[in-house]
Design a protein around this motif. Sequence first.
Motif, short mmCIF file in Angstrom:
data_model
loop_
_atom_site.label_atom_id
_atom_site.label_comp_id
_atom_site.label_asym_id
_atom_site.label_seq_id
_atom_site.Cartn_x
_atom_site.Cartn_y
_atom_site.Cartn_z
N ILE A 1 0.83 -1.21 0.00
CA ILE A 1 0.00 0.00 0.00
C ILE A 1 0.86 1.25 0.00
O ILE A 1 0.53 2.25 -0.65
N ASN A 2 1.98 1.21 0.68
CA ASN A 2 2.83 2.40 0.79
C ASN A 2 3.70 2.64 -0.44
O ASN A 2 4.16 3.77 -0.64
N ASN A 3 3.92 1.60 -1.25
CA ASN A 3 4.94 1.73 -2.30
C ASN A 3 4.49 1.40 -3.71
O ASN A 3 5.27 1.56 -4.65
N THR A 4 3.26 0.95 -3.90
CA THR A 4 2.86 0.37 -5.19
C THR A 4 1.95 1.27 -6.00
O THR A 4 1.15 2.02 -5.46
N ASP A 5 2.09 1.16 -7.32
CA ASP A 5 1.15 1.76 -8.25
C ASP A 5 0.21 0.65 -8.71
O ASP A 5 0.59 -0.19 -9.54
N PHE A 6 -1.01 0.64 -8.18
CA PHE A 6 -1.93 -0.45 -8.48
C PHE A 6 -2.35 -0.47 -9.95
O PHE A 6 -2.80 -1.49 -10.46
N GLY A 7 -2.24 0.68 -10.62
CA GLY A 7 -2.58 0.71 -12.04
C GLY A 7 -1.69 -0.19 -12.87
O GLY A 7 -2.10 -0.76 -13.88
N LYS A 8 -0.43 -0.34 -12.42
CA LYS A 8 0.52 -1.18 -13.14
C LYS A 8 0.57 -2.60 -12.60
O LYS A 8 0.99 -3.52 -13.30
N LEU A 9 0.16 -2.78 -11.34
CA LEU A 9 0.26 -4.09 -10.70
C LEU A 9 -1.07 -4.46 -10.04
O LEU A 9 -1.21 -4.46 -8.82
N PRO A 10 -2.09 -4.77 -10.84
CA PRO A 10 -3.42 -5.07 -10.28
C PRO A 10 -3.46 -6.30 -9.38
O PRO A 10 -4.28 -6.38 -8.47
N LEU A 11 -2.58 -7.28 -9.63
CA LEU A 11 -2.59 -8.49 -8.80
C LEU A 11 -2.20 -8.17 -7.36
O LEU A 11 -2.66 -8.85 -6.43
N LEU A 12 -1.39 -7.14 -7.16
CA LEU A 12 -1.02 -6.75 -5.80
C LEU A 12 -2.22 -6.12 -5.09
O LEU A 12 -2.41 -6.33 -3.89
N ARG A 13 -3.04 -5.36 -5.84
CA ARG A 13 -4.24 -4.79 -5.25
C ARG A 13 -5.21 -5.89 -4.84
O ARG A 13 -5.83 -5.84 -3.77
N ILE A 14 -5.34 -6.90 -5.69
CA ILE A 14 -6.25 -8.01 -5.37
C ILE A 14 -5.80 -8.74 -4.12
O ILE A 14 -6.61 -9.15 -3.29
N PHE A 15 -4.48 -8.90 -3.96
CA PHE A 15 -3.98 -9.54 -2.74
C PHE A 15 -4.35 -8.72 -1.51
O PHE A 15 -4.83 -9.27 -0.50
N VAL A 16 -4.13 -7.40 -1.54
CA VAL A 16 -4.47 -6.56 -0.39
C VAL A 16 -5.97 -6.65 -0.11
O VAL A 16 -6.40 -6.70 1.04
N GLN A 17 -6.75 -6.69 -1.17
CA GLN A 17 -8.21 -6.82 -1.05
C GLN A 17 -8.59 -8.11 -0.33
O GLN A 17 -9.38 -8.11 0.63
N ASP A 18 -8.01 -9.22 -0.78
CA ASP A 18 -8.30 -10.51 -0.15
C ASP A 18 -7.78 -10.56 1.28
O ASP A 18 -8.39 -11.20 2.15
N PHE A 19 -6.64 -9.91 1.52
CA PHE A 19 -6.09 -9.87 2.88
C PHE A 19 -7.03 -9.13 3.83
O PHE A 19 -7.28 -9.59 4.96
N ILE A 20 -7.57 -8.00 3.41
CA ILE A 20 -8.47 -7.22 4.27
C ILE A 20 -9.74 -8.00 4.57
O ILE A 20 -10.23 -8.02 5.72
N LEU A 21 -10.28 -8.69 3.56
CA LEU A 21 -11.46 -9.51 3.80
C LEU A 21 -11.15 -10.67 4.75
O LEU A 21 -11.98 -11.05 5.58
N ALA A 22 -9.95 -11.22 4.63
CA ALA A 22 -9.54 -12.30 5.54
C ALA A 22 -9.38 -11.78 6.96
O ALA A 22 -9.68 -12.49 7.93
N LEU A 23 -8.88 -10.55 7.11
CA LEU A 23 -8.75 -9.95 8.44
C LEU A 23 -10.09 -9.89 9.14
O LEU A 23 -10.22 -10.22 10.33
N GLU A 24 -11.12 -9.47 8.41
CA GLU A 24 -12.46 -9.38 9.00
C GLU A 24 -12.99 -10.76 9.34
O GLU A 24 -13.60 -10.97 10.39
N ALA A 25 -12.72 -11.72 8.46
CA ALA A 25 -13.22 -13.08 8.68
C ALA A 25 -12.54 -13.75 9.86
O ALA A 25 -13.14 -14.59 10.54
N ARG A 26 -11.28 -13.39 10.14
CA ARG A 26 -10.54 -14.01 11.25
C ARG A 26 -11.21 -13.75 12.58
O ARG A 26 -11.31 -14.63 13.42
N THR A 27 -11.64 -12.52 12.80
CA THR A 27 -12.16 -12.13 14.11
C THR A 27 -13.68 -12.04 14.16
O THR A 27 -14.26 -12.01 15.24
N GLY A 28 -14.30 -11.98 12.98
CA GLY A 28 -15.75 -11.87 12.97
C GLY A 28 -16.24 -10.45 13.23
O GLY A 28 -17.45 -10.22 13.36
N ASN A 29 -15.33 -9.49 13.29
CA ASN A 29 -15.73 -8.08 13.43
C ASN A 29 -14.72 -7.22 12.67
O ASN A 29 -13.73 -7.72 12.13
N ASP A 30 -14.99 -5.92 12.66
CA ASP A 30 -14.16 -5.04 11.83
C ASP A 30 -13.00 -4.39 12.57
O ASP A 30 -12.30 -3.55 12.02
#
Length: 397
Positions: free
Chosen positions: A249-278
């Motif tokens: 998030i601090n260093n990437t241009d998501f326009g050039k590297l969309p797969l990295l954005r998808i990973f961060v997206q899946d990571f954030i959803l997994a964070l919520e799923a781990r604890t069951g809250n936000d």
Amino acid sequence: MAGYTSLDNCIDEPSKIDPKSSTQRFKLIHEGDISVYKMAHSESDVVAKLLNSKMMRKWESHHIILGEDEIKSQTSAGFMEDTVPYCLIEDIYDTSQCDSGFKFCVRIGIATGSLLLNLNNAYLRDQWMQSLQWKRRMYTYRKELMYACDGDTLMDILKNVVEMCSKSVLLDEEVQQTPLKLLADMMSIATPGLDDVDVHLLITVIAPLVENVNIPPPEVCQFFSRFCRDHPKHELVGNLFEKVALRIINNTDFGKLPLLRIFVQDFILALEARTGNDEAVREFARTVHGPGSTCPHRKAMTNLMAVCLATFYAFFEDSSSDKSRNRVPEEFQIDCALGVEEKLGRRDKGVINAITAIVQEVSNYEDWRLSLSSMLQAIPLPKEALITIRLWVDLNR
């Protein structure tokens, strides 16, 4: 180059640098201007006379390039008319035991003779030698990895690569990045050995490399994405992936590297799923900003919101659309066209929780608000979002 003395007393007594005992650190060398001399083993019976003769003054200046597979000169002529493949190198060592005139040389032993590289000082000599040794080892590991036929063999090789990189005196991000690129290449061509690998063990083995690079290769991030979707509650999500996502998030241009954005997206959803809250998602957003009143990373907020908005639109995409839904896992997709609140299951609500938590936390920071408002103002909301009551309740907290 006149004034050189004999190499007789050191030709059979190589002096090798022990990386563990060396306190010096070096940057990895890829190319440079250097003096070169080449001798053939056919002359070994008269080597003493040869090295004492004027022929040792006929050093050639070359721009030497250390490629992935071989050593070559920018101008293929003289001693460097032929390249020197790493697979033909028998040994690499310095000649510090020689008389003073030759103590800054690196000797490369090959089947047909030796290639001598003359440097100006001990630091450059050691830097070139360590770089040559690293390039040669990585060439060997690359071949071994590509031909690994089972998971155990592949994991043993990867462990050796990681150990070599962790103990290397070369302080260069490429030293950590190159093995990850090798793994990415293996993933892209579906190397047979990968099918038998325990994904948990694989991620644990490469963790030291991942922790030392700013941006992992996209193929590795795609592999991490699958892990987040399949194992959202695994400890690696919170321990390793959070550090990776933060640097991305601090260093990437998501326009050039969309797969990295998808990973961060899946990571954030997994964070919520781990604890069951936000709360874990909120803490991550706060970590992205940092403790100060102003976030030190220029790309952080826009990247964080890009992830949030991409998740938002993929989630509320019309169910009748023929567009690909590969931006979020299938288990998070719902029939939003129905617009029925009761259709939202636990995981669906988790997606909304994660989205709204990020927006709320971003809006809490004064230095982010202006940019946030300019991003949100021009964005048309999907019709399904307008009739999802829970979303608006959360956003208006």
